[in-house]
Design an enzyme around this catalytic site. Sequence first.
Site, PDB file in Angstrom:
ATOM      1  N   ASN A 141     -23.808 -13.265 -91.239  1.00 55.15           N
ATOM      2  CA  ASN A 141     -24.959 -13.258 -92.142  1.00 55.15           C
ATOM      3  C   ASN A 141     -24.714 -14.282 -93.237  1.00 55.15           C
ATOM      4  OD1 ASN A 141     -23.473 -11.942 -94.363  1.00 55.15           O
ATOM      5  ND2 ASN A 141     -23.488 -10.163 -93.006  1.00 55.15           N
ATOM      6  N   LYS A 197     -16.105 -19.928 -73.282  1.00 60.51           N
ATOM      7  CA  LYS A 197     -17.371 -20.321 -73.883  1.00 60.51           C
ATOM      8  C   LYS A 197     -18.512 -20.124 -72.887  1.00 60.51           C
ATOM      9  CE  LYS A 197     -19.856 -24.293 -75.781  1.00 60.51           C
ATOM     10  NZ  LYS A 197     -19.794 -25.733 -76.078  1.00 60.51           N
ATOM     11  N   PRO A 224     -18.367   0.133 -86.711  1.00 63.42           N
ATOM     12  CA  PRO A 224     -18.077   1.325 -87.513  1.00 63.42           C
ATOM     13  C   PRO A 224     -18.731   1.229 -88.891  1.00 63.42           C
ATOM     14  CG  PRO A 224     -16.141  -0.093 -87.381  1.00 63.42           C
ATOM     15  CD  PRO A 224     -17.143  -0.633 -86.411  1.00 63.42           C
ATOM     16  N   ILE A 226     -18.157   1.629 -92.363  1.00 65.28           N
ATOM     17  CA  ILE A 226     -16.984   1.740 -93.232  1.00 65.28           C
ATOM     18  C   ILE A 226     -17.306   2.541 -94.487  1.00 65.28           C
ATOM     19  CG2 ILE A 226     -15.230   0.448 -94.492  1.00 65.28           C
ATOM     20  CD1 ILE A 226     -15.796  -1.906 -92.571  1.00 65.28           C
ATOM     21  N   PHE A 250     -23.253  -1.036-101.497  1.00 65.00           N
ATOM     22  CA  PHE A 250     -24.267  -2.042-101.801  1.00 65.00           C
ATOM     23  C   PHE A 250     -25.382  -1.941-100.768  1.00 65.00           C
ATOM     24  CE2 PHE A 250     -21.528  -3.646-104.905  1.00 65.00           C
ATOM     25  CZ  PHE A 250     -22.121  -4.716-105.579  1.00 65.00           C
ATOM     26  N   LYS A 301     -25.303   7.936 -96.667  1.00 62.41           N
ATOM     27  CA  LYS A 301     -23.893   7.545 -96.594  1.00 62.41           C
ATOM     28  C   LYS A 301     -22.979   8.531 -97.305  1.00 62.41           C
ATOM     29  CE  LYS A 301     -24.877   3.451 -94.725  1.00 62.41           C
ATOM     30  NZ  LYS A 301     -24.453   3.019 -93.385  1.00 62.41           N
TER      31      LYS A 301
END
Length: 400
Positions: free
Chosen positions: A208, A286, A303, A305, A323, A341
């Site tokens: 990202n 590749k 997972p 975290i 966040f 969470k």
Amino acid sequence: MLNGKTILLIIGGGIAAFKSLDLMRRLRDEGARVVPVLTKAAEEFVTPLSVSALAAEKVYRDLFDLTDEAEMGHIELSRAADLVVVAPATADLLGKMAGGLANDLASTLLMATDKRVLVAPAMNVRMWEHPACQRNVGTLRGDGVLFVGPNDGAMACGEFGPGRMSEVPEIIAAIKTALGDGPLKGKHVLVTSGPTHEPIDPVRYIANRSSGAQGTAIAAALRDLGAKVTFVTGPADVPPPQGVEVVAVETAREMKDAVEAALPADAAIFAAAVADWRMASETASKIKKQDGALPVLEFAENPDILAGVAQMAAGRPPLVIGFAAETDDVIANATAKRARKGCDWIVANDVSAETGIMGGSENAVTLISEAGADVWPRMSKEKVAAQLAQRVADTLLQAK
């Protein structure tokens, strides 16, 4: 707290240098020894005689003074103090520090010291806000240099804004904090940062746009408050801060293992932009382009975290902060994420392309907690980090 402490005070050239005279007097009243260093420009504003009289010490001015080099070389001078303070810290001095220049006594001492450095910037508002100056400030913060100020106010030049040197009591308070290692002394804080790279094949990966700048700033701010910081970072664009334990990882699974290995902690801040998915099976070779045939990529879930740590049955950090980078319904989605969470706080922000926040130098966050949503104004990522770190310190101290 200052009894028996030695402060190496470097006085830069600016009208705010007159405050350094009062600073020396008050530091001595608190029991500190002050060893003054004058730049050539500082001598245009305060005299060596007045500085020596108030410090009750010899004034150091010249890098090439052979007598001084025989009695106390610049290396020894830079390391004999408990703390190095630069007040006022001009744009020129900040630039030299950030660039690693050492062409006079002051800049050489700053390069040679092995002690913490605290700077009190003072300059015209346009100089302070100039991109070059802000780049230098960011570099210095990353290097572990402590800052006090500047304050907003009227300038000697007639302009108004940030650039006034902090008042003497503020500088003394910052000196005491730096020497006392800050309110987070003895606390261990875990911080994750940066993106993760999930391999598709040996040359491609899923990632990202996270630069790691916000997580890096948070780690530096916590370090400045005296915390022991374990910094688990993916392949970020920005270098990790000095003075923290850096654990470099690449994938989400590696980050999970590093986080678990770093526990226990008094607080855990998950600022990393972890990839939600990885390849179900990474190819060893590749993937070749074939005319008319598109590769089919099969994903597997990474997972979680944050949830894993927040929902630990035993050994959960007392404060767990996540966040939420959102593009729509920021507060609603972040509030739901906090509940899902099981973390204590969520730092939410809008990372839509038009905000320029993802990969940019500023952030605009909302702190979601049990008390509700606290909207913070847009500010530099360093200021967001400082405000969050102070909130963490206040919360951990209250929990004692």
